[in-house]
Design a protein around this motif. Structure first.
Motif, mmCIF file in Angstrom:
data_model
loop_
_atom_site.group_PDB
_atom_site.id
_atom_site.type_symbol
_atom_site.label_atom_id
_atom_site.label_comp_id
_atom_site.label_asym_id
_atom_site.label_seq_id
_atom_site.Cartn_x
_atom_site.Cartn_y
_atom_site.Cartn_z
ATOM 1 N N TYR A 417 41.394 42.920 83.121
ATOM 2 C CA TYR A 417 41.079 41.499 83.258
ATOM 3 C C TYR A 417 41.419 40.962 84.649
ATOM 4 C CZ TYR A 417 40.216 41.386 78.268
ATOM 5 O OH TYR A 417 39.697 41.619 77.028
ATOM 6 N N LEU A 418 40.621 39.972 85.047
ATOM 7 C CA LEU A 418 40.867 39.191 86.259
ATOM 8 C C LEU A 418 40.976 37.736 85.851
ATOM 9 C CD1 LEU A 418 39.211 39.391 89.732
ATOM 10 C CD2 LEU A 418 39.126 37.238 88.505
ATOM 11 N N VAL A 419 42.011 37.062 86.353
ATOM 12 C CA VAL A 419 42.226 35.654 86.009
ATOM 13 C C VAL A 419 42.031 34.792 87.250
ATOM 14 C CG1 VAL A 419 43.886 33.932 85.217
ATOM 15 C CG2 VAL A 419 43.818 36.192 84.144
ATOM 16 N N PRO A 420 41.041 33.883 87.253
ATOM 17 C CA PRO A 420 40.888 32.941 88.367
ATOM 18 C C PRO A 420 41.751 31.711 88.144
ATOM 19 C CG PRO A 420 39.018 32.749 86.888
ATOM 20 C CD PRO A 420 39.920 33.801 86.304
ATOM 21 N N VAL A 421 42.350 31.212 89.204
ATOM 22 C CA VAL A 421 43.185 30.013 89.111
ATOM 23 C C VAL A 421 42.676 29.009 90.141
ATOM 24 C CG1 VAL A 421 45.504 29.041 89.278
ATOM 25 C CG2 VAL A 421 45.184 31.373 88.403
ATOM 26 N N ASP A 422 42.281 27.845 89.676
ATOM 27 C CA ASP A 422 41.868 26.746 90.539
ATOM 28 C C ASP A 422 42.964 25.690 90.454
ATOM 29 O OD1 ASP A 422 40.784 24.562 91.811
ATOM 30 O OD2 ASP A 422 38.832 24.680 90.802
ATOM 31 N N PHE A 423 43.680 25.484 91.555
ATOM 32 C CA PHE A 423 44.836 24.598 91.526
ATOM 33 C C PHE A 423 44.465 23.120 91.504
ATOM 34 C CE2 PHE A 423 46.847 28.512 92.744
ATOM 35 C CZ PHE A 423 48.073 28.455 92.100
ATOM 36 N N THR A 424 43.165 22.827 91.530
ATOM 37 C CA THR A 424 42.768 21.432 91.318
ATOM 38 C C THR A 424 42.587 21.139 89.829
ATOM 39 O OG1 THR A 424 40.385 21.910 91.462
ATOM 40 C CG2 THR A 424 41.553 21.418 93.530
ATOM 41 N N PRO A 426 44.025 21.531 85.686
ATOM 42 C CA PRO A 426 45.338 21.551 85.000
ATOM 43 C C PRO A 426 45.629 22.845 84.259
ATOM 44 C CG PRO A 426 43.760 20.245 83.757
ATOM 45 C CD PRO A 426 43.073 20.608 85.046
ATOM 46 N N GLN A 427 44.612 23.707 84.052
ATOM 47 C CA GLN A 427 44.861 24.917 83.292
ATOM 48 C C GLN A 427 44.281 26.134 84.023
ATOM 49 O OE1 GLN A 427 42.765 22.450 81.906
ATOM 50 N NE2 GLN A 427 40.905 23.456 82.649
ATOM 51 N N LEU A 428 44.723 27.332 83.603
ATOM 52 C CA LEU A 428 44.207 28.573 84.168
ATOM 53 C C LEU A 428 42.749 28.752 83.779
ATOM 54 C CD1 LEU A 428 47.093 31.123 83.431
ATOM 55 C CD2 LEU A 428 46.682 29.816 85.515
ATOM 56 N N GLY A 429 42.037 29.487 84.610
ATOM 57 C CA GLY A 429 40.672 29.822 84.261
ATOM 58 C C GLY A 429 40.633 30.874 83.174
ATOM 59 N N SER A 430 39.469 31.033 82.578
ATOM 60 C CA SER A 430 39.310 32.028 81.523
ATOM 61 C C SER A 430 39.330 33.427 82.111
ATOM 62 C CB SER A 430 37.993 31.808 80.779
ATOM 63 O OG SER A 430 37.962 30.531 80.186
ATOM 64 N N PRO A 431 40.071 34.355 81.506
ATOM 65 C CA PRO A 431 40.087 35.736 82.010
ATOM 66 C C PRO A 431 38.682 36.347 81.977
ATOM 67 C CG PRO A 431 41.856 35.362 80.430
ATOM 68 C CD PRO A 431 40.955 34.174 80.346
ATOM 69 N N ALA A 805 51.622 32.321 84.665
ATOM 70 C CA ALA A 805 51.672 33.443 83.728
ATOM 71 C C ALA A 805 50.248 33.887 83.411
ATOM 72 C CB ALA A 805 52.399 33.043 82.456
ATOM 73 N N PRO A 806 49.680 34.835 84.168
ATOM 74 C CA PRO A 806 48.287 35.240 83.912
ATOM 75 C C PRO A 806 48.121 36.039 82.631
ATOM 76 C CG PRO A 806 49.275 36.629 85.591
ATOM 77 C CD PRO A 806 50.275 35.547 85.311
ATOM 78 N N LYS A 807 49.223 36.661 82.148
ATOM 79 C CA LYS A 807 49.218 37.419 80.883
ATOM 80 C C LYS A 807 48.107 38.468 80.872
ATOM 81 C CE LYS A 807 51.269 33.603 78.259
ATOM 82 N NZ LYS A 807 51.130 32.703 77.089
ATOM 83 N N LEU A 808 48.172 39.343 81.859
ATOM 84 C CA LEU A 808 47.193 40.414 81.964
ATOM 85 C C LEU A 808 47.587 41.557 81.025
ATOM 86 C CD1 LEU A 808 46.892 40.480 85.859
ATOM 87 C CD2 LEU A 808 45.252 39.483 84.257
ATOM 88 N N PRO A 809 46.728 41.901 80.052
ATOM 89 C CA PRO A 809 47.096 42.958 79.087
ATOM 90 C C PRO A 809 46.569 44.325 79.528
ATOM 91 C CG PRO A 809 45.141 41.836 78.329
ATOM 92 C CD PRO A 809 45.505 41.173 79.633
ATOM 93 N N ASP A 810 47.291 45.368 79.144
ATOM 94 C CA ASP A 810 46.748 46.712 79.319
ATOM 95 C C ASP A 810 45.983 47.092 78.052
ATOM 96 O OD1 ASP A 810 48.640 47.355 77.422
ATOM 97 O OD2 ASP A 810 49.915 48.496 78.787
ATOM 98 N N VAL A 811 45.568 48.347 77.936
ATOM 99 C CA VAL A 811 44.749 48.744 76.785
ATOM 100 C C VAL A 811 45.519 48.659 75.474
ATOM 101 C CG1 VAL A 811 43.193 50.220 78.086
ATOM 102 C CG2 VAL A 811 45.347 51.158 77.240
ATOM 103 N N ASN A 812 46.834 48.673 75.557
ATOM 104 C CA ASN A 812 47.652 48.585 74.347
ATOM 105 C C ASN A 812 48.107 47.166 74.043
ATOM 106 O OD1 ASN A 812 47.625 51.444 73.912
ATOM 107 N ND2 ASN A 812 49.108 51.625 75.601
ATOM 108 N N GLY A 813 47.671 46.204 74.869
ATOM 109 C CA GLY A 813 48.057 44.826 74.646
ATOM 110 C C GLY A 813 49.342 44.421 75.312
ATOM 111 N N ASN A 814 49.967 45.328 76.056
ATOM 112 C CA ASN A 814 51.190 44.991 76.780
ATOM 113 C C ASN A 814 50.861 44.187 78.033
ATOM 114 O OD1 ASN A 814 52.853 46.577 74.982
ATOM 115 N ND2 ASN A 814 52.061 48.397 76.043
ATOM 116 N N ILE A 815 51.669 43.160 78.299
ATOM 117 C CA ILE A 815 51.468 42.356 79.503
ATOM 118 C C ILE A 815 51.992 43.139 80.703
ATOM 119 C CG2 ILE A 815 51.938 40.164 80.628
ATOM 120 C CD1 ILE A 815 50.162 40.033 78.120
#
Length: 830
Positions: A417-424, A426-431, A805-815
């Motif tokens: 996963y890639l997480v985009p963050v737009d600081f303008t 209030p929330q993180l972008g969708s992974p 906290a981008p919460k990037l998971p691996d194939v087993n669901g571990n952050i």
């Protein structure tokens, strides 16, 4: 009555018929040239011209030529048509002679000898030119419409085998050159007194105050000089005075212009081959050199005072003043310079010698006279008289005040996963789900596209739509760098063991064997420096695998192509492994991390054998030579935009930071960057060898990094204003090490504790600085977050903002840890 009717008939029929006849007449009255009633008429041939009037035609013995088509005009200068011409030859005394040169009477075909006539046996007349081996000058005249043309000189001589540019002759008897030829006097006020030694020369050379261009090395812009050539026949005889006028043409017209008399006027810096046209054939006679800049000085007008440092508000245009001089202190004009910015995303440089900041930030602006658009040279003449080499200016430091927002893109080598963050927002972008784990990530300078390498393909992410774009399975591997102009990627495939230059629009430009580890482009995107890693050959049943150490450097330039060389300790042949690369500021070379920090210059080492520019002289070049830097070990390095520091860090034997300060000559420039006075490549000495180029450098700081235990240094990140640098690492410590460099002397080491707001951070493993230098984004292990190290009102940096906290998971669901970061600036409001 009968008579009356007859009269009526005549009036009705005879008179109108007569009137109609006279009314249809269209005959135009003759207009005479003098406006009177007699003399030459307008529309009749008045003058016939054969070209070239003065230069004439030059022919070797038995060579066949052709008189150019005559042009005919009337007394008003209007072109008129002549149904046919006849041609004849005669000697200077007016007597006919067909033994030196002969002409076909109806076509104007020339024979340097005598045409066959009445040969018989089915052989057509005027098809065989029989040599008489007579040297001399005859004249051809074309006749048509009762008018004769100007006499066109035809120079007949032995077969020319060599034409060489050189010094003007001062002895026309023993060392004749073309300035001794009677033809050279055709446009002079003085006349030629013939010698009696049989070489056809004048007793004294044509009067001139000019010097010969080729013997004086380079010629300053706008200076004129006389070209002189020595023409040699097959038996070695000098026939310079028998061949008539030579017509010269430069291969590169921007370097020099040459008039019909062989007077050369230096134009733009560079060198070019000069072709001498003689006997209807071109001959490479020599070359011409226009002196290159020895310095290019940039300043920004601040009020009435020029400065090398300026503050410019975003969207305001700041002009840049350029003064370039050559070795003779001639101020050069019209140079085609490349203006470069160290941070073109925020402060791009314009080709019109100006800069307009787009976002807040800082940049160093330099100008480069870069072959082949500026100071070009034939490949075998690179380095001679300084031509064919790049010349770089001093930098002008531009600061754009203010703050901006950021778009941040977060990924991991262990997550899909890639997480985009737009600081303008209030929330993180969708992974965004990726097809494969990315192993590397870069972003184009315009912020439009993110490129990610993987073991299976190149993945493209659109920053405009926050969606996955093109995928290319032909180039698996790691993306090492993207060119500043956004057109070219450096990709390395460790399986196939190739380094690719890849078009950002798709497709491999070129490739080279090896496995790249790091790469950096020059700001003009024309040169890329690539460090190579260990190469392992596959084992066979009879031979073990062989590991080749990473002591190779790979460079690609649009000017020279691929170039590979072994990295060694300066002035030795001892192999030296390289671990990282950073471009110099100005970009006159590159610095390399390794067991010793070294540098390579963009100035080739030129060796000239023989006395240039004679044909017996040869020039060879060693490209990207050792630049004489030998400093402590660094694993990762970076250069500061002010051109003063090379900052590096290593874990051997303990985590250490190194500040390599670059000194600059006190004369001519301030903050000139590494190298001779800014970017000036050295010329050859009196022996024809290049003076070694050095990057004046000294270690002003080398100290242990406090508070960390590191197994690897992953990056050194200076801010674009050169005021602070951040260090990332693998290991433990829970702090971000910092270093504050000083203009002179050692700087200060520090560290910033990481926030525990989202857990317990272990180490910052990757980082990126925001374009406005207000924030350092650090991806951390332990809490698997991205921390925002922000600038405080007192100028210090602290981790006081809640981490992402981008919460990037691996194939087993571990952050997993976010260890891939790129950013682009954007306006503070959406």
């Amino acid at each position: 009555m009968r008579r009356f009717l007859t009269l009526v008939f005549l009036l009705l029929f005879t008179i109108p018929f007569g009137v109609s006849i006279s009314g249809c007449s269209k005959k135009s009255a003759t207009v005479f040239c003098n406006g009177g009633d007699t003399g030459p008429a307008v529309g009749q041939v008045s003058n016939i011209t054969l070209q070239p009037k003065i230069f004439g035609v030059s022919l070797n013995f038995a060579q066949i030529g052709q008189v150019s088509a005559p042009s005919a005009v009337d007394c008003k200068g209007t072109t008129v048509t002549v149904s046919s011409f006849t041609y004849a030859t005669f000697l200077p005394n007016g007597q006919p002679d067909m033994t030196i040169a002969d002409v076909q009477p109806t076509t104007g075909r020339l024979c340097a000898g005598t045409w066959n006539r009445n040969t018989g046996g089915g052989i057509a007349d005027f098809t065989t030119c029989n040599p008489t081996n007579k040297t001399g000058t005859v004249y051809v005249v074309a006749n048509g419409g009762g008018v004769s043309s100007n006499p066109l000189p035809v120079f007949i001589h032995p077969v020319v085998t060599n034409v060489t540019l050189g010094a003007l002759s001062t002895d026309c008897v023993n060392d004749p050159a073309t300035n001794c030829s009677p033809a050279a006097f055709d446009t002079q006020a003085s006349t030629c007194a013939q010698t009696t030694n049989g070489n056809g020369c004048c007793a004294v050379p044509v009067p001139t105050t000019a010097t010969a261009a080729a013997e004086t090395g380079c010629v300053s812009q706008s200076i004129t000089s006389q070209l002189a050539a020595r023409v040699v026949a097959g038996n070695g005889t000098n026939i310079s005075c028998q061949v008539g006028h030579l017509s010269y043409a430069p291969q590169t017209a921007t370097v020099v212009t040459i008039d019909e008399n062989g007077v050369a006027t230096a134009q733009q810096p560079g060198s070019t081959v000069i072709t001498a046209n003689i006997s209807n054939a071109g001959s490479s006679a020599g070359f011409f050199s226009t002196c290159p800049p020895t310095s290019i000085a940039l300043t920004a007008p601040v009020g009435t005072t020029p400065s090398t440092s300026v503050t410019v508000n975003p969207n305001n245009v700041q002009p840049i003043n350029v003064v370039a001089i050559d070795k003779n202190n001639t101020i050069l004009t019209g140079l085609t310079l490349n203006f470069e910015s160290t941070t073109p995303t925020t402060i791009p440089a314009a080709s019109a010698a100006s800069v307009t900041p787009i976002f807040p930030g800082a940049a160093a602006i330099t100008a480069v006279c870069q072959p082949p658009t500026c100071n070009p040279s034939p490949f075998n003449q690179i380095g001679l008289f300084g031509n064919g080499k790049a010349i770089t200016s001093n930098p002008v430091l531009v600061t754009a005040p203010g703050t901006n927002s950021t778009n941040l893109y977060i990924a991991s080598t262990s997550s899909f996963y890639l997480v985009p963050v737009d600081f303008t927002q209030p929330q993180l972008g969708s992974p965004v789900r990726l097809p494969y784990y990315p192993n590397s990530m870069v972003i184009s300078n315009d912020g439009s596209t993110v490129y990610m390498g993987s073991s299976f393909e190149l993945m493209t992410f659109s920053a405009a739509t926050n969606s996955l774009g093109a995928q290319d399975t032909t180039v698996p591997g790691s993306v090492l760098a993207i060119s500043p102009d956004g057109t070219t990627l450096v990709i390395t495939d460790p399986v196939r063991q190739f380094v690719y230059l890849y078009n950002a629009s798709g497709g491999i430009q070129t490739q080279y064997g090896g496995v790249g580890t790091h790469a950096v482009f020059s700001p003009d995107s024309t040169t890329v420096y690539i460090t190579l890693g260990d190469v392992t050959t596959q084992a066979t049943p009879t031979t073990p695998a062989v590991v080749t150490p990473n002591n190779q450097l790979l460079v690609h330039s649009t000017f020279t192509g691929w170039y590979q060389t072994q990295t060694t300790l300066p002035n030795t042949t001892t192999p030296l492994n390289t671990t990282d690369v950073a471009i110099g500021v100005p970009s006159v070379g590159a610095f390399f991390g390794g067991s010793n920090t070294t540098a390579r210059s963009y100035c080739p080492v030129t060796t000239t054998v023989g006395v240039p520019p004679t044909t017996s002289s040869t020039t060879t070049n060693l490209f990207y030579p050792d630049a004489g830097v030998q400093s402590p070990q660094t694993d990762r390095i970076a250069t500061t935009n002010d051109g003063i520091h090379v900052l590096g860090a290593t874990i051997n034997p303990t985590p250490t930071l190194v500040d390599l300060a670059l000194s600059h000559p006190a004369t001519k420039y301030v903050l000139a960057g590494p190298g001779l006075p800014p970017g000036e490549c050295p010329e050859a000495d009196s022996s024809g060898n290049t003076i070694p180029q050095l990057f004046p450098a000294s270690t002003v700081f080398s100290g242990p990094i406090p508070g960390i235990t590191a197994t690897a240094i992953t990056g050194v990140f200076p801010t674009s204003d050169s005021k602070i640098a951040f260090v990332t690492y693998l290991g433990s410590g829970a702090v971000v090490p910092t270093y504050t460099p000083q203009p002179t002397g050692p700087g200060t080491l520090g560290s910033i504790p990481l926030s525990t707001a989202l857990g317990t951070p272990i180490a910052p493993v990757i980082g990126v600085v925001s374009a406005d230098n207000q924030t350092f984004f650090a991806g951390t292990s332990g809490d698997n977050a991205v921390h925002l190290i922000t600038k405080q009102t007192d100028g210090t940096y602290k981790d006081t903002t809640t981490p992402i906290a981008p919460k990037l998971p691996d194939v087993n669901g571990n952050i997993v840890t976010p260890n891939l970061l790129v950013q682009k600036p954007r306006k503070a409001t959406s």
